[in-house]
Design a protein around this motif. Structure first.
Motif: not given
Ligand code: PLP
Length: 411
Positions: A81, A86, A107, A110, A180, A212-213, A352
């Motif tokens: 994910s 992170i 986010y 985070t 992202t 999810i990744g 998103i």
């Molecule tokens: C969604 C998102 C994450 C987390 O990612 P997951 O795949 O849901 O674990 C981290 N940073 C940003 C900016 C995101 O939009």
């Protein structure tokens, strides 16, 4: 090669063993060898090969190589994910007693993770805005990483990567960027000065809302000081590749947050259309933002609007694009709910980067764990509606949102 040609014909597009056009899905846990000597060599990194899919798998490698080429790195590592990416990246460079500098507009997941890391005595210094100035002011001999998002979600602040990386590098600290919401279509953080790029592939890279990744890309340019970055001591012989090697053979491998081969395949085919999807999504978001901006008692936040405080970065850093997220303030929570509930095409969902337009009221969902001050630092108010714009026809989206806004009451 242009962006789209590069996606389909770049050097990371491999020849597959059965002449397949796409990488076959190696849906296996383990790989068999003819002799114990052969497997011994693989385990000792003396010969290339796969042993066990948590550690390596050809379908995952195929996706990693494409992302790595797109971001201009020396190596990419796929994770289960975005949060797993992170976590792995931060734990590869931070130990107990170390510090992280990060912006408050990150986010939500985070921010929660950085709070969890406090229990491991990895402390985060949160700054209201991540800038060269705030980095210089807060850098200490304990700081091991500066962490920011290129385009923050949903506040839509833009990280000045050239300036921020310069300030971080002067203090001997690498800059990690969560890109992202921007994607390599909009900007390539490594070429702007970032040291590590992280994506939640769940969003725009996959693009279809089906897996999810996450991925960590090592830019490979940072000169690690192994006396200071003691988390990497033991990997000093790898020089600028120390982070990649520690992730691959240590932290990432041992945490066990690998990507599933089937998801790597879905991400691989999603990536084929990244360019045309992002072009369409950014055009739609730009048109929808300008249309909403004409409506009374609606305050729109989108990067290409002249009034946006970060408007200048659209040309200087984001290739003229504003991304796929826009949000607006409806005046009250009741009106925000009212508008959301009467939309015909936008789906109410917590995500998103889908092909479909998605909409959510962040204050009552994504930010329920945050206090008011924290929420507002992330650009979220009681009346904020977040929209992740999809690839529908712009006319339909504009009509749908206009009718919903005009039919709503500001209670
Ligand atoms: C969604 C998102 C994450 C987390 O990612 P997951 O795949 O849901 O674990 C981290 N940073 C940003 C900016 C995101 O939009």
């Amino acid at each position: 090669m242009g962006f789209n040609t590069g996606l389909l014909h770049g050097k990371s597009i491999s020849r597959y063993p059965g002449r397949e056009i796409l990488p076959p899905i190696s849906q296996v846990s383990a790989f068999r060898y003819e002799s114990m000597e052969e497997l011994e060599k693989v385990f000792n990194h003396k010969s290339m090969g796969y042993a066990y899919s948590r550690i390596g798998n050809p379908t995952i490698t195929a996706f990693e190589q494409r992302i790595n080429e797109l971001e201009g790195g020396i190596g990419a590592i796929c994770c289960s994910s975005g949060m797993s990416a992170i976590t792995s990246a931060l734990l590869a460079v931070c130990e107990s007693g170390d510090e992280i500098i990060a912006g408050t507009g990150l986010y939500g997941g985070t921010i929660d993770l950085l709070r969890d890391l406090e229990k491991l005595k990895i402390h985060t210094v949160f700054v209201n805005e991540l800038t060269a100035e705030s980095i210089r002011k807060n850098a200490s001999d304990k700081t091991r990483v500066v962490f920011g998002e290129l385009i923050s979600n949903p506040s839509l602040t833009v990280l000045d990567i050239p300036e921020a990386s310069k300030a971080a590098h002067e203090a001997g600290i690498p800059l990690f960027v969560d890109s992202t919401t921007a994607t390599p279509y909009i900007a390539k953080p490594v070429s702007l000065g970032a040291d590590v790029v992280i994506h939640s592939t769940s969003k725009y890279l996959n693009g279809g809302g089906n897996s999810i990744g996450g991925v960590v890309v090592d830019g490979g340019r940072f000169s690690w000081d192994f006396e200071k970055h003691t988390a990497l001591s033991g990997f000093s012989k790898y020089g600028k590749m120390a982070l990649s090697v520690r992730l691959r053979t240590d932290i990432w491998e041992n945490i066990g947050g690998c990507m599933a081969p089937a998801n790597a395949f879905l991400n691989y085919i999603g990536l084929d259309t990244l360019g045309i999807r992002m072009e369409r999504i950014c055009d739609n978001a730009d048109r929808l933002a300008h249309a909403l901006n004409e409506l009374p008692e609606i305050e729109v936040n989108y990067l290409t609007l002249d009034s946006h405080p970060y408007h200048g970065f659209v040309e200087s850093e984001l290739g003229g694009r504003g991304g796929g997220i826009l949000n607006f303030r409806a005046g009250s929570k009741t009106r925000a709910f009212n508008i959301i509930n009467s939309l015909k095409y936008a789906m109410i969902a917590s995500n998103i980067g889908d092909l479909r337009t998605l909409v959510i009221h962040p204050a009552s969902t994504l930010y329920i764990h945050s206090g008011r001050e924290e929420m507002e630092a992330a650009g979220v108010y009681e009346d904020t509606v977040r929209v992740s714009v999809g690839i529908e026809d712009a006319e339909d989206l504009i009509r749908d949102f206009t009718e919903a806004v005009e039919g709503s009451v500001n209670a």
